[in-house]
Design an enzyme around this catalytic site. Structure first.
Site, PDB file in Angstrom:
ATOM      1  N   GLY C  15      -7.173   5.920   7.899  1.00  0.00           N
ATOM      2  CA  GLY C  15      -8.106   6.978   8.310  1.00  0.00           C
ATOM      3  C   GLY C  15      -8.220   7.036   9.823  1.00  0.00           C
ATOM      4  O   GLY C  15      -8.175   6.005  10.495  1.00  0.00           O
ATOM      5  N   ARG C  76      -1.360   7.928   5.269  1.00  0.00           N
ATOM      6  CA  ARG C  76      -1.068   6.773   4.423  1.00  0.00           C
ATOM      7  C   ARG C  76       0.348   6.969   3.892  1.00  0.00           C
ATOM      8  O   ARG C  76       0.707   8.052   3.461  1.00  0.00           O
ATOM      9  CB  ARG C  76      -2.075   6.669   3.275  1.00  0.00           C
ATOM     10  CG  ARG C  76      -3.518   6.571   3.797  1.00  0.00           C
ATOM     11  CD  ARG C  76      -4.550   6.336   2.737  1.00  0.00           C
ATOM     12  NE  ARG C  76      -5.874   6.686   3.252  1.00  0.00           N
ATOM     13  CZ  ARG C  76      -6.644   5.866   4.005  1.00  0.00           C
ATOM     14  NH1 ARG C  76      -6.236   4.651   4.293  1.00  0.00           N
ATOM     15  NH2 ARG C  76      -7.819   6.261   4.461  1.00  0.00           N
ATOM     16  N   ASP C 107      -7.253  -2.726   7.385  1.00  0.00           N
ATOM     17  CA  ASP C 107      -6.601  -3.912   6.832  1.00  0.00           C
ATOM     18  C   ASP C 107      -5.307  -3.559   6.091  1.00  0.00           C
ATOM     19  O   ASP C 107      -4.359  -4.348   6.089  1.00  0.00           O
ATOM     20  CB  ASP C 107      -7.576  -4.673   5.915  1.00  0.00           C
ATOM     21  CG  ASP C 107      -7.964  -3.868   4.702  1.00  0.00           C
ATOM     22  OD1 ASP C 107      -8.335  -2.690   4.872  1.00  0.00           O
ATOM     23  OD2 ASP C 107      -7.884  -4.399   3.577  1.00  0.00           O
ATOM     24  N   THR C 130     -11.373   1.767  12.133  1.00  0.00           N
ATOM     25  CA  THR C 130     -11.923   2.377  10.922  1.00  0.00           C
ATOM     26  C   THR C 130     -13.420   2.541  11.117  1.00  0.00           C
ATOM     27  O   THR C 130     -14.066   1.674  11.702  1.00  0.00           O
ATOM     28  CB  THR C 130     -11.680   1.529   9.657  1.00  0.00           C
ATOM     29  OG1 THR C 130     -12.604   1.944   8.637  1.00  0.00           O
ATOM     30  CG2 THR C 130     -11.899   0.049   9.913  1.00  0.00           C
ATOM     31  N   ASP C 132     -15.579   2.254   8.973  1.00  0.00           N
ATOM     32  CA  ASP C 132     -16.347   1.479   7.997  1.00  0.00           C
ATOM     33  C   ASP C 132     -16.770   0.099   8.503  1.00  0.00           C
ATOM     34  O   ASP C 132     -17.616  -0.554   7.895  1.00  0.00           O
ATOM     35  CB  ASP C 132     -15.537   1.321   6.705  1.00  0.00           C
ATOM     36  CG  ASP C 132     -15.204   2.672   6.076  1.00  0.00           C
ATOM     37  OD1 ASP C 132     -16.019   3.595   6.224  1.00  0.00           O
ATOM     38  OD2 ASP C 132     -14.138   2.799   5.459  1.00  0.00           O
ATOM     39  N   ASP C 134     -15.352  -2.760   8.354  1.00  0.00           N
ATOM     40  CA  ASP C 134     -15.248  -3.734   7.262  1.00  0.00           C
ATOM     41  C   ASP C 134     -14.016  -4.621   7.389  1.00  0.00           C
ATOM     42  O   ASP C 134     -13.312  -4.888   6.412  1.00  0.00           O
ATOM     43  CB  ASP C 134     -15.252  -3.003   5.912  1.00  0.00           C
ATOM     44  CG  ASP C 134     -14.096  -2.005   5.801  1.00  0.00           C
ATOM     45  OD1 ASP C 134     -13.379  -1.802   6.798  1.00  0.00           O
ATOM     46  OD2 ASP C 134     -13.919  -1.441   4.717  1.00  0.00           O
ATOM     47  N   ARG C 176     -17.330   3.865   2.235  1.00  0.00           N
ATOM     48  CA  ARG C 176     -16.615   3.412   1.029  1.00  0.00           C
ATOM     49  C   ARG C 176     -17.435   2.317   0.341  1.00  0.00           C
ATOM     50  O   ARG C 176     -18.617   2.532   0.084  1.00  0.00           O
ATOM     51  CB  ARG C 176     -15.199   2.964   1.384  1.00  0.00           C
ATOM     52  CG  ARG C 176     -14.338   4.206   1.735  1.00  0.00           C
ATOM     53  CD  ARG C 176     -12.908   3.838   1.966  1.00  0.00           C
ATOM     54  NE  ARG C 176     -12.812   2.974   3.137  1.00  0.00           N
ATOM     55  CZ  ARG C 176     -11.670   2.478   3.606  1.00  0.00           C
ATOM     56  NH1 ARG C 176     -10.532   2.753   3.005  1.00  0.00           N
ATOM     57  NH2 ARG C 176     -11.653   1.727   4.681  1.00  0.00           N
TER      58      ARG C 176
END
Lengths: 323, 323, 323, 323
Positions: C15, C76, C107, C130, C132, C134, C176
């Site tokens: 993303g 992707r 990741d 990202t 997120d 994470d 997410r």
């Protein structure tokens, strides 16, 4: 419909203003739909003189309606003031087979086109672009609304710190010799005083107001850069009558020129850009496209004047809120 | 847990900075959960001296995390520098049965608390709030991130007009004698040169760079207000070597102090505010709460120093990007 | 210093996130200063497979630190999951004499590099990008701070209308299966309830709170998209116990991915980008560059894990403010 | 001048919209200058029925021109639809000696005033406030420009991520059964397709365009919430003809209602607010104040209709840019 136009030239001139890129998009899209090519001259009249041009494609411009400034760049051209320069520009138009010219700029830009029309008889169309909103024949010029939005967003920030300290703030805004940005932004931020060139400031009244202002609150003064009194003089006068006043001056400066165009300027750019091409197809020439009373309106270049639009209603608002 | 604390006083002092209201919310909420009342003193030490206080409720503060400035107002207090003033402040605390005090401000604020601790032995906790980010014991002070965000959003606007005209722009940013805002914002906007007090500017190099800069592009110089050379001198030197340069100066000024706090400052305010109350409950006193290496960290007031945090990594970045 | 590196390849993958362009600028600038060329592969691993690359110049990237998304585009790639795809990518690297590779992504991107390292032994460096946040080995990933800022600016707008109508609003935010954006933005806007996947929501408590909420005020609930309960279920449960409630749901959606990067993300991009090139020059390979406890930190790819960073302090904040 | 008016009541009704607070400021300031008190009824007609009112002071409202929503709160009132409710409202006016009433709201609000005028003969003045811009007698309603600005700022963010992934995005915007926000925002962001209720969408054409769109670029579709086709149907149709399309839907939702009012809405609020009081002083009654062709304009309540203002020029723009 004027089917003889196959290739339009376009350029931006004078000070840049948000919305110019939206106008370039609309011009190019409308031209393409009508089978017309568009070339963009870079750096205003300089590009016309030097033959510095690029082909414009609506597919690329489509993404740039949100971008401030002008992708064609802009400049003030001394050379175009001379006949020699205008002859070179004419040569550029001939070499590149340009059938019509659209210029986005201020009253100086349109004066240039008038002079140019003496030796060049292809049709010219003008689009008013300046943050100062000081051109007759249109209620709004490209960039004014964006400049005011930038101005009020920043004065809102200043209010935060002014209220935290109970300070007097003098904020100087742009507009050259027009107080149009000043009066609008001053009203919009709830200023305690608004000083613009068009209005003889009642200085005694202002000083009295500052002297007696609630020391438990902020006191915001918006001053147009063209105001003859000016931020510094106001500041020193206030300090004379009120030596302990906690006062700051901020001059917003060139941040008012840039930034993503606001809604109104994007729409204005699109409406004026579309109409510019349509006007050429209807064999119009040497006119400026404006929005007057919310309707598209054409004004011959020789009738366009630099104009301060502080009308009766605004003067009454100034009297009511601004002193 | 220190169950003797029933009533906390809190105030903001020195320059206001975005995030102070979020800290007030977190302090009040954490106190309420622990059965403690919170009173807010208005206008920093002045409110302490004058007994000017209001009761704070988390339910009302909850809506104000987004608001810049400080709802308690702030001030610099000359009276508190005198023992007389501090004695009156002590009286206020006694009269209102204040068991502990939390102050949000800069190093001057904490020095004030140290002096006050000589006559007042309730626990004091400090929270670092200043846009200048010049306090030891914390990686970030409240307001720094918001000030930098305001700075870069406005320099981005200036880039629009600078690129449209291929102009040289000198933008002066805040920071008093610290170049921390300058180096950060300069890097973030892709500036061509960055001048800060902590770094001896290679003037010859700068002038050479401006002299040879691509006249088909903008050239952005970010100068910290504390830099000894300064915007005007840089401007005049550039004009000496490059008389035709199209150059403008903009001083961003107080807009950098206000505005809604950004994410980092709101979170910082919440983390520091919660920890301030928790520290009191753990019988801590006379310490400043900071975030060091992303962890909550306490520093005794007498070890807090004014500090310029241009570390080795930043100096290397400056060398790489800034000259 | 590793003098064998003459040509670095770089790409963005997974993303997009604000700050990626600042990282590209820093990589290119640092490489140029060290006499290294940089090529950018377009659309992530797809560009590596297809040999779709452009040369990067810091002079052009300098203007784009302010731009959201990634100018190299991202994707992707299913093909790169197959050995066949990776072999083609290897061929691209050989043909273009790429000596080292820097990838900006999540990741999954680093897992791809690990697989690739089995057949390709030039050094790889990773930069975490990202919204997120994470990924282990870094306190911040590129884009998280900008996403949170977009989130809170918009929830602030929702507060205006929620308070005007005394409404209950459920606002769903991204992340997410991580509640990191949810808990941060919920705290920052003074939400009345915060629901994230990492925390078993005390539903009874929430319903009781909504049932008894002050009907003279707004009630804001922030829900992470990964929360198993979700906006719709919360909404229907609330309506069961409180049939007359005036409730609205807003899902902020993809606006959280775009927009100009905030200060923190621009600086993060610059710091990580510079260090990526420096690491290559120091013969590092197959590591991700992060900022851990405010220091640059390298983590081998095989130790990077997807990680929810709701640590003890955050859980305590959630308990204090969020239910 | 009507010297019999000593006490004006004001309220906001229907959906809130940015600019309402600026109007309240202007009403109060103008009234004060004319020696008139102003009371604000809370929560629209509900406050009128319940006698829930507060005194308004321009000194306090002055700081709130920048605030979205309405500080008087708003609501839709079922009780006022009944004669019983209106009788109670009349009682409230009598008890509080209200001489005139100013209402800010949509066409439903003005219908309410018409019904009320059957039993109450003090003068009523209306100010059009709704983000949908769907009221006759004015070119702009309070809040429309702010809503469009919020919309385009967020679609600009979506463009960042859409271009990074070469994705198709369908963005649904507000406007109830009016496509006015849709067509304006769609044009302003350079959308590839714009779907509004007022225009029969050429679906075949749209699908063909999406099928053949440049897979190296974003494709933005703006859909008005009132469009009968809608985001989901468009999405499923596109996926039928183009199964591999990378498509996302974002519904902007209630963020479009809130936020600080933009320049145009603040000015509109001030102009309409001042004129509302002036009209009362000139013994006008039961009229709505609007801005038509940039001039202040009064329309009797019984001539105000809900109106979609997609005029000929807009339809041509839609045809040119939107399909």
């Amino acid at each position: 419909m004027d089917s003889t136009i196959k290739h339009i030239g376009v350029f931006t001139s004078g000070g840049d203003s948000p919305g110019m890129n939206a106008a370039l998009y609309a011009i190019t899209k409308t031209a393409e739909v009508n089978g017309i090519n568009v070339s963009g001259f870079r750096k205003g009249y300089e590009g016309l003189i030097d033959g510095d041009l690029v082909q414009l494609k609506s597919h690329e411009l489509q993404k740039l309606t949100q971008k401030g400034g002008t992708i064609l760049k802009t400049a003030r051209s001394k050379r175009f003031l001379e006949l020699e320069g205008r002859k070179k520009a004419l040569q550029t138009l001939n070499v590149n087979k340009i059938d019509a010219l659209i210029a986005i700029g201020g009253d100086g830009t349109f004066k240039g086109l008038l002079a140019f029309s003496e030796i060049c008889d292809i049709p010219f169309i003008g689009i008013p672009g300046t943050i100062d909103n000081d051109i007759s024949g249109t209620d709004y010029t490209l960039g004014f609304d964006s400049a005011v939005n930038t101005t009020i967003e920043n004065i809102d920030k200043i209010r935060d710190t002014a209220e935290s300290h109970n300070r007097v703030f003098i904020v100087e805004v742009m507009g050259r010799d027009s107080g149009y940005i000043g009066i609008h932004s001053g009203l919009m931020v709830g200023a305690d005083a608004i000083l613009i060139p068009e209005s003889g400031t009642d200085f005694i009244n202002l000083l009295g107001k500052v002297k007696n202002y609630d020391s438990e609150d902020a006191f915001l003064i918006v001053v147009s850069e063209g105001d003859e009194i000016g931020a510094e003089l106001v500041s020193s006068k206030i300090k004379e009558v009120n030596p302990n006043v906690d006062l700051r001056i901020t001059k917003l400066g060139h941040i008012q020129r840039g930034g993503n165009p606001c809604a109104l300027d994007r729409m204005l750019g699109i409406r004026l850009g579309v109409e510019a091409v349509k006007s050429l197809l209807q064999s119009k020439k040497n006119v400026m496209i404006g929005i007057l009373n919310n309707q598209l309106h054409l004004t011959p270049f020789n009738e366009v004047v630099k104009q301060h639009q502080v009308n009766k209603e605004l003067h009454e608002l100034l009297e009511l809120f601004g002193t």
